[in-house]
Each structure stands twice: as C-alpha cells, then as structure tokens.
Design an enzyme around this catalytic site. Structure first.
Site, PDB file in Angstrom:
ATOM      1  N   HIS A  82      38.648  45.589  46.165  1.00 46.90           N
ATOM      2  CA  HIS A  82      39.239  44.329  46.616  1.00 46.90           C
ATOM      3  C   HIS A  82      40.740  44.392  46.406  1.00 46.90           C
ATOM      4  O   HIS A  82      41.208  44.928  45.408  1.00 46.90           O
ATOM      5  CB  HIS A  82      38.652  43.143  45.837  1.00 46.90           C
ATOM      6  N   ASP A 161      33.931  29.355  46.733  1.00 43.10           N
ATOM      7  CA  ASP A 161      35.134  30.091  47.157  1.00 43.10           C
ATOM      8  C   ASP A 161      35.397  29.877  48.643  1.00 43.10           C
ATOM      9  O   ASP A 161      36.549  29.764  49.064  1.00 43.10           O
ATOM     10  CB  ASP A 161      35.019  31.591  46.845  1.00 43.10           C
ATOM     11  N   ARG A 168      43.036  26.171  49.562  1.00 39.49           N
ATOM     12  CA  ARG A 168      44.238  26.753  48.938  1.00 39.49           C
ATOM     13  C   ARG A 168      45.188  27.296  49.998  1.00 39.49           C
ATOM     14  O   ARG A 168      46.403  27.229  49.854  1.00 39.49           O
ATOM     15  CB  ARG A 168      43.834  27.890  47.973  1.00 39.49           C
ATOM     16  N   SER A 183      38.479  33.247  42.468  1.00 41.62           N
ATOM     17  CA  SER A 183      38.132  33.561  43.844  1.00 41.62           C
ATOM     18  C   SER A 183      37.630  35.008  43.976  1.00 41.62           C
ATOM     19  O   SER A 183      36.552  35.266  44.530  1.00 41.62           O
ATOM     20  CB  SER A 183      39.383  33.348  44.705  1.00 41.62           C
ATOM     21  N   LYS A 187      33.288  36.355  43.942  1.00 40.46           N
ATOM     22  CA  LYS A 187      32.751  37.120  45.079  1.00 40.46           C
ATOM     23  C   LYS A 187      32.228  38.485  44.625  1.00 40.46           C
ATOM     24  O   LYS A 187      31.147  38.910  45.008  1.00 40.46           O
ATOM     25  CB  LYS A 187      33.849  37.368  46.137  1.00 40.46           C
TER      26      LYS A 187
HETATM   27  N1  URA Z   1      41.803  37.617  47.501  1.00 38.31           N
HETATM   28  C1  URA Z   1      40.848  36.678  47.274  1.00 38.31           C
HETATM   29  O1  URA Z   1      39.680  36.910  47.565  1.00 38.31           O
HETATM   30  N2  URA Z   1      41.193  35.540  46.707  1.00 38.31           N
HETATM   31  C2  URA Z   1      42.454  35.232  46.343  1.00 38.31           C
HETATM   32  O2  URA Z   1      42.691  34.165  45.815  1.00 38.31           O
HETATM   33  C3  URA Z   1      43.461  36.194  46.590  1.00 38.31           C
HETATM   34  C4  URA Z   1      43.100  37.383  47.186  1.00 38.31           C
END
Ligand code: URA
Length: 430
Positions: A82, A161, A168, A183, A187
């Site tokens: 990620h 999220d 956001r 966030s 995930k």
């Molecule tokens: N990636 C995400 O999934 N969430 C964030 O808040 C920032 C980057």
C-alpha cells in the site's frame, strides 16, 4: 451518546474513548450522525491528533465496521502493498500482478483519488467493464483461483473507510497521521494478509512533507501491523516529483501495461522492484534482495506478470482485447503543451500543484458526486535534473473538457522551476 459532546471533547484536545469512537462511527454508518458532524469530528482529529490508544480504537472500529477476510486455507503467502499516496503512483497496478505471478496471493483493497493524489480504483475503472466492487465471495474465489483481485472498500468490507475516505477527500482532512493510519490499516487487516509492504511517500507531493513526519507515520503503521501479526516492512520514497512519465487516469494504466511488458520508466520500476523484493523475501521465495529483483525481472521478461494482469482484467469483467489495443482507448479530445521559456536544468517540481492540476483536468473530485474523465492526465517530458532548451516541451496535458484545461494550465505553468545548475533527485529516502 450526544455527538456534539464527543466533537467538543476532541476539539478541546481531550482523549475520546473506544466506546465513543465506536458509537460515533457506527452512528455515522447508520445515518443517525450526519456528514456535517462527522466532518467536524474529522477536523477536530486533524487539528488535535490522537493518542496511541485512540488510534488503535479507530483501527479496531473501522476494521469491524465490515467483514474480515480469512485466507488461512491458502497455501501461498498472502500479502499486499500500500502506498500512502502520490502523483503518478501506479505501482500497485504493476506490482499486484507481478507478485501474483511470483506465487504470492494478493487480495488488494485500494482507494479512489484522495486530495491531489491519484487513486488505483479510479485508474482501474478506466478499463472498460472492469468491476472494483465485486462481492466478498467472488473476491475470495478469485484470489483462490488466480492469486489476485483488486477491489475497493464496499458495504461488506471496510464500509467505515469507504464513507470516511470520500468525506476526508472533500473536507480538507486528509493529512492526519491517525486518520491515514485508520484508513490504511483497517483495509489491510481486513484483507486477512500475513505480510505487508508500505510505500511511505515523502515530499512536496505527498501527505507527509518531510522525512520526520514520514517516520512517525511509518512507525505508527508498523506498530499496528505487528499488533495484528502482519509482517510489516516500510520503504520511504520521494514524492518531490511525479513517479513515472504520466499522472492521470487511463494514461497511468497505459504506463503500467508498458511496465508489465518490460518498458516501464526507470523510477517506477525501481520502486516496484524494491517493494516487491520486501514481500518476496518475507515469503521466502528468494534468499537475497538481488535474487528477488532478478525474479521480478524474469517474470516481466517471460510475460508471466503481464499474463496475470490480463487474467485479472478478464476475471473482473474487462476485455483482454482492450488491453491488447491499449493505445487506441480513451483518446483525449483536447491536449496542450507547456514549453520551456528558458534554457537550463529542471531544479524542482511542485508536485502538489501538479496533483491539483490533475483534479482540475478531471482525474479527481471537488465534491463526492463528481464524475472523473478517463482521458484526463499529464505526460512529462522532463523531470528534475534534466537539461532543457528554450521552447522544449516540458509536459503535455489532456482531457476531453475544454473548460477544465484552462485552470490546469495556470497551475502547471507555476509548477516547474528551471535554473543553471544540474541537481540530483533522490528516489529512496532513509
Ligand atoms: N491511502 C489510504 O488508503 N488512506 C489514506 O488515508 C491515505 C492513503
């Protein structure tokens, strides 16, 4: 629970409890708490931060707002990568299939464009027919059968999220270490993975503008990962210029296809291989970093990574023929060039402004209901350290809506600085 009391408590810099975070988020999901109150709480968190125990409560509540996948039956190492968000960052689209071809199972949950940064989901959705909201059963079956699926948060998985991320995006509450941690980690934990590599983007086009803040975010994410028994590695990479030669929607998918076929830009492939090596080493598929990089090069040159991408596209509703003819798809109706007004070397790029220009072009949203334009994006011809002559093309920007081209041009004209000395750009940071 009185929502305004929780907002005030956080606004005044006091800790809020696990129960209060749970009631607030669950109330928001059941529509008892309106968007304006969630926006106010997000802004209070943005300004006052969160303690370690508040962050772990936030992750826990966001994670348990939906289902959690279980891949313990899977014989392969199950892992994911990620990025904390950047401009031109298409690494997931290359690395996911590449790692799946290496034999690592990748159940990837990604996000849409966030602020000035691009989103993997919006990019993937430019592939005609490609579905990013498949149900969890199909998601699980796809990972079991081909080793990869790339989807977004749904009503079943990480719904908190899904809603908070979109809110956001349009309320100026993105650049917050607790909110980014909640966030990303909700995930990643929900995916049921054993391994994770995080690309912490740092610089003028990232949410973390300097390495000290990037380290705080990296340490916070690692601590959460370890608490959930996920082997977590972190790589810090520069976002002081866009990654690769494009930033936008379909143009980034095209560049990813080039990467999967062995023709990707150097910086993009270096980041891809560095992150990939971490997971290949975690999985025990190679013994050393150089072996892990050689393995990835081989999977690109023998076509296996590209074949895996095609397999995934087909599974998720896309047509492999569109990928084969990728240069003909999503031709922008309009395009303009930005020329250099002087000779010299590129000194710096204001990557934040470039990201804002992509939103103006139609790659992101100013309000949650905005539609994106798949044809929109930017092609970079020069980057930091490159020599330029007067009248050289620095970049081209394109889309299919003339009224959006003009505000993008204003931002892009201010985004590249040229000077007399040759400067170096450092891709990997410590
Ligand atoms: N990636 C995400 O999934 N969430 C964030 O808040 C920032 C980057």
């Amino acid at each position: 629970m009185i929502p305004s009391e929780i907002i005030k408590q956080k606004r005044n810099g006091n800790e809020i409890s696990h129960a209060q975070i749970k009631d607030f988020i669950n109330g928001y999901l059941s529509e008892e708490i309106p968007e304006y109150q969630m926006s106010a709480l997000l802004m209070a968190i943005f300004f006052n931060g969160m303690t370690e125990s508040e962050i772990s409560a936030l992750v826990d509540v966001m994670l348990n707002s939906g289902e959690r996948m279980d891949f313990t039956h899977h014989s392969n190492y199950v892992a994911d990568k990620h990025s904390t968000g950047g401009v031109g960052d298409k690494v997931s689209i290359i690395l996911g299939p590449l790692l799946a071809a290496a034999g690592i199972a990748i159940p990837m949950l990604s996000g849409r464009s966030l602020g000035h940064t691009g989103g993997t989901l919006d990019k993937l959705e430019t592939i005609p027919g490609f579905k990013v909201n498949i149900n969890l059963d199909d998601f699980r079956k796809q990972v079991d059968s081909i080793g990869i699926a790339m989807i977004g948060q749904t009503e079943d998985i990480c719904p908190a999220d899904r809603r908070m991320y979109a809110l956001r995006d349009v309320t100026g509450t993105i650049e917050s270490i607790p909110l980014i941690s909640g966030s990303i980690m909700s995930k990643k934990i929900a995916e049921g993975i054993s391994g994770l590599v995080l690309d912490i983007k740092t610089g003028n086009g990232a949410f973390m503008k300097n390495i000290d803040d990037a380290h705080i975010l990296g340490d916070t994410l690692t601590k959460i990962g370890n608490a959930f028994n996920i082997n977590t590695d972190v790589v810090y990479t520069s976002m002081n210029q866009p990654l690769g030669k494009t930033a936008g929607l379909w143009c980034e998918v095209r560049e990813s296809i080039d990467g999967l076929k062995g023709n990707g830009p150097d910086d993009t492939m270096q980041v891809t291989f560095e992150l990939g090596a971490k997971l290949i080493l975690q999985a025990g598929l190679s013994k050393t970093q150089s072996e892990a990089i050689a393995l990835q090069n081989e999977l690109i040159s023998n076509g296996k990574a590209y074949e895996k991408f095609i397999e995934m596209v087909e599974y998720q509703g896309g047509n492999p023929q569109d990928i084969e003819n990728y240069n003909q798809l999503h031709q922008p109706k309009l395009s303009k060039s930005l020329k250099s007004e002087e000779s010299g070397y590129i000194q710096s790029m204001d990557t934040y402004k470039i990201g804002l220009a992509t939103i103006e072009l139609g790659c992101g949203r100013k309000k949650t209901t905005d539609m994106v334009d798949p044809t929109a994006g930017i092609q970079f011809y020069k980057k930091i350290g490159d020599k330029v002559n007067r009248d050289d093309t620095l970049l081209k920007f394109f889309n299919s809506n003339n009224s959006k081209l003009v505000p993008a041009e204003v931002l892009l004209k201010e985004s590249i600085q040229i000077g007399g000395k040759k400067v170096e750009h450092k891709l990997f940071l410590d």
